[in-house]
Scaffold this motif. Structure first.
Motif, PDB file in Angstrom:
ATOM      1  N   UNK A   1       0.919  -1.291   0.099  1.00 11.19           N
ATOM      2  CA  UNK A   1      -0.202   0.097  -0.001  1.00 11.19           C
ATOM      3  C   UNK A   1       0.809   1.470  -0.258  1.00 11.19           C
ATOM      4  N   UNK A   2       2.065   1.107   0.125  1.00  5.80           N
ATOM      5  CA  UNK A   2       3.006   2.370   0.011  1.00  5.80           C
ATOM      6  C   UNK A   2       3.149   2.845  -1.589  1.00  5.80           C
ATOM      7  N   UNK A   3       3.273   4.274  -1.424  1.00  9.25           N
ATOM      8  CA  UNK A   3       3.650   4.906  -2.761  1.00  9.25           C
ATOM      9  C   UNK A   3       4.936   4.361  -3.248  1.00  9.25           C
ATOM     10  N   UNK A   4       4.789   4.246  -4.579  1.00 14.23           N
ATOM     11  CA  UNK A   4       6.175   4.068  -5.472  1.00 14.23           C
ATOM     12  C   UNK A   4       7.223   4.975  -4.979  1.00 14.23           C
ATOM     13  N   UNK A   5       8.379   4.530  -4.829  1.00 17.10           N
ATOM     14  CA  UNK A   5       9.613   5.121  -4.819  1.00 17.10           C
ATOM     15  C   UNK A   5      10.079   6.155  -5.725  1.00 17.10           C
ATOM     16  N   UNK A   6      10.916   7.132  -5.715  1.00 14.18           N
ATOM     17  CA  UNK A   6      11.262   8.068  -6.712  1.00 14.18           C
ATOM     18  C   UNK A   6      11.880   7.135  -7.904  1.00 14.18           C
ATOM     19  N   UNK A   7      11.724   7.811  -9.190  1.00 13.40           N
ATOM     20  CA  UNK A   7      11.935   7.174 -10.231  1.00 13.40           C
ATOM     21  C   UNK A   7      13.230   7.722 -10.882  1.00 13.40           C
ATOM     22  N   UNK A   8      14.305   7.003 -10.952  1.00 12.97           N
ATOM     23  CA  UNK A   8      15.656   7.188 -11.688  1.00 12.97           C
ATOM     24  C   UNK A   8      15.485   7.623 -13.196  1.00 12.97           C
ATOM     25  N   UNK A   9      15.654   9.013 -13.303  1.00 17.08           N
ATOM     26  CA  UNK A   9      15.285   9.596 -14.853  1.00 17.08           C
ATOM     27  C   UNK A   9      16.691  10.183 -15.269  1.00 17.08           C
ATOM     28  N   UNK A  10      16.614  10.762 -16.503  1.00 18.97           N
ATOM     29  CA  UNK A  10      17.761  11.618 -17.094  1.00 18.97           C
ATOM     30  C   UNK A  10      17.530  12.833 -16.866  1.00 18.97           C
ATOM     31  N   UNK A  11      16.110  13.158 -16.887  1.00 26.66           N
ATOM     32  CA  UNK A  11      15.689  14.875 -16.777  1.00 26.66           C
ATOM     33  C   UNK A  11      14.227  14.589 -16.309  1.00 26.66           C
TER      34      UNK A  11
ATOM     35  N   UNK B   1      12.528  11.576 -10.111  1.00 22.61           N
ATOM     36  CA  UNK B   1      11.471  12.004 -10.197  1.00 22.61           C
ATOM     37  C   UNK B   1      10.316  11.603  -8.971  1.00 22.61           C
ATOM     38  N   UNK B   2       9.729  12.087  -8.170  1.00 20.34           N
ATOM     39  CA  UNK B   2       9.034  11.624  -6.889  1.00 20.34           C
ATOM     40  C   UNK B   2       7.639  11.744  -7.181  1.00 20.34           C
ATOM     41  N   UNK B   3       7.024  10.498  -7.468  1.00 14.62           N
ATOM     42  CA  UNK B   3       5.408  10.576  -7.744  1.00 14.62           C
ATOM     43  C   UNK B   3       4.708  11.039  -6.263  1.00 14.62           C
ATOM     44  N   UNK B   4       5.542  11.032  -5.030  1.00  8.44           N
ATOM     45  CA  UNK B   4       4.844  11.192  -3.871  1.00  8.44           C
ATOM     46  C   UNK B   4       4.853  13.061  -3.696  1.00  8.44           C
ATOM     47  N   UNK B   5       5.816  13.578  -4.570  1.00  4.45           N
ATOM     48  CA  UNK B   5       6.103  14.835  -4.245  1.00  4.45           C
ATOM     49  C   UNK B   5       4.956  15.815  -5.055  1.00  4.45           C
TER      50      UNK B   5
END
Length: 215
Positions: free
Chosen positions: A99-109, A171-175
């Motif tokens: 049930x926890x939100x996904x962690x930040x996603x590693x991206x280039x930009x 990139x943070x889905x939670x922010x």
């Protein structure tokens, strides 16, 4: 350092605190900027190795980029798929089994309306925001300014004291951040007449008398 758009309705303070709490995981952390109906907006700045969203390659001025009509058709499909994937990655409905939100996603930009930068990663470089082609003419859009800025940072900084570690852009889905309309007044009336503003935004901007009645 915090970089933020000025044409936004607001952002989740809980999400920003969560981002600072993960400061050992990133050098750049971007928000999940969504439109009022909940869809991720800033796909133009969002890039990974598998996500390409430079819509200039699919625009009417494709010839400026030495592309053919066939190239334009190809990139139109690539950009459409890239936007869909960026939206999927930032969708907070991708909850884990616990049930926890996904962690930040590693991206280039990325950007999303708000980004946190560690000063060691961004201030000691010659990088700057630009979206024009190099040279004096600057006659056409090269790419999103956030994409070019992050590309420059990756080339000019290691992202920290460890020389072998690359810059970590996340990139943070939670922010979450909410993009709105041109005026708070318009937002108020859209809310009163059935808008879909999230409750934290309503609570922040609207007096109780102006909020939609609970059902």
């Amino acid at each position: 350092m915090i970089v933020v758009d000025l044409d936004v309705v607001g952002w989740s303070q809980v999400g920003v605190r969560d981002g600072f709490g993960r400061s050992d995981e990133w050098d750049v952390l971007c928000a999940n900027g969504i439109l009022l109906h909940g869809l991720y907006r800033d796909t133009y700045a969002f890039r990974t190795e598998a996500v390409f969203t430079n819509h200039h390659f699919a625009g009417d001025d494709f010839a400026e980029y030495n592309l053919t009509a066939a190239d334009r058709t190809h990139y139109a499909s690539v950009v459409k798929t890239g936007k869909q994937e960026a939206t999927r990655l930032m969708d907070t409905r991708r909850a884990t089994v616990s049930g926890a939100l996904p962690k930040p996603v590693a991206v280039q930009s990325c950007f999303g309306g708000l980004a946190l930068y560690k000063s060691s990663s961004s201030l000691d470089t010659s990088c700057e925001y630009t979206h024009r082609s190099p040279g004096e003419e600057k006659r056409f859009m090269l790419d999103c300014e956030h994409v070019l800025f992050h590309q420059c940072l990756r080339e000019q900084t290691t992202g920290g004291t460890e020389a072998s570690r690359p810059l970590r852009v996340m990139a943070s889905p939670h922010m979450k951040l909410w993009y709105g309309h041109s005026t708070v007044e318009e937002i108020k009336w859209r809310s009163v007449f059935g808008g879909v503003l999230p409750k934290p935004v309503l609570d922040h901007f609207l007096p109780p008398s102006a909020r939609p009645a609970a059902h």
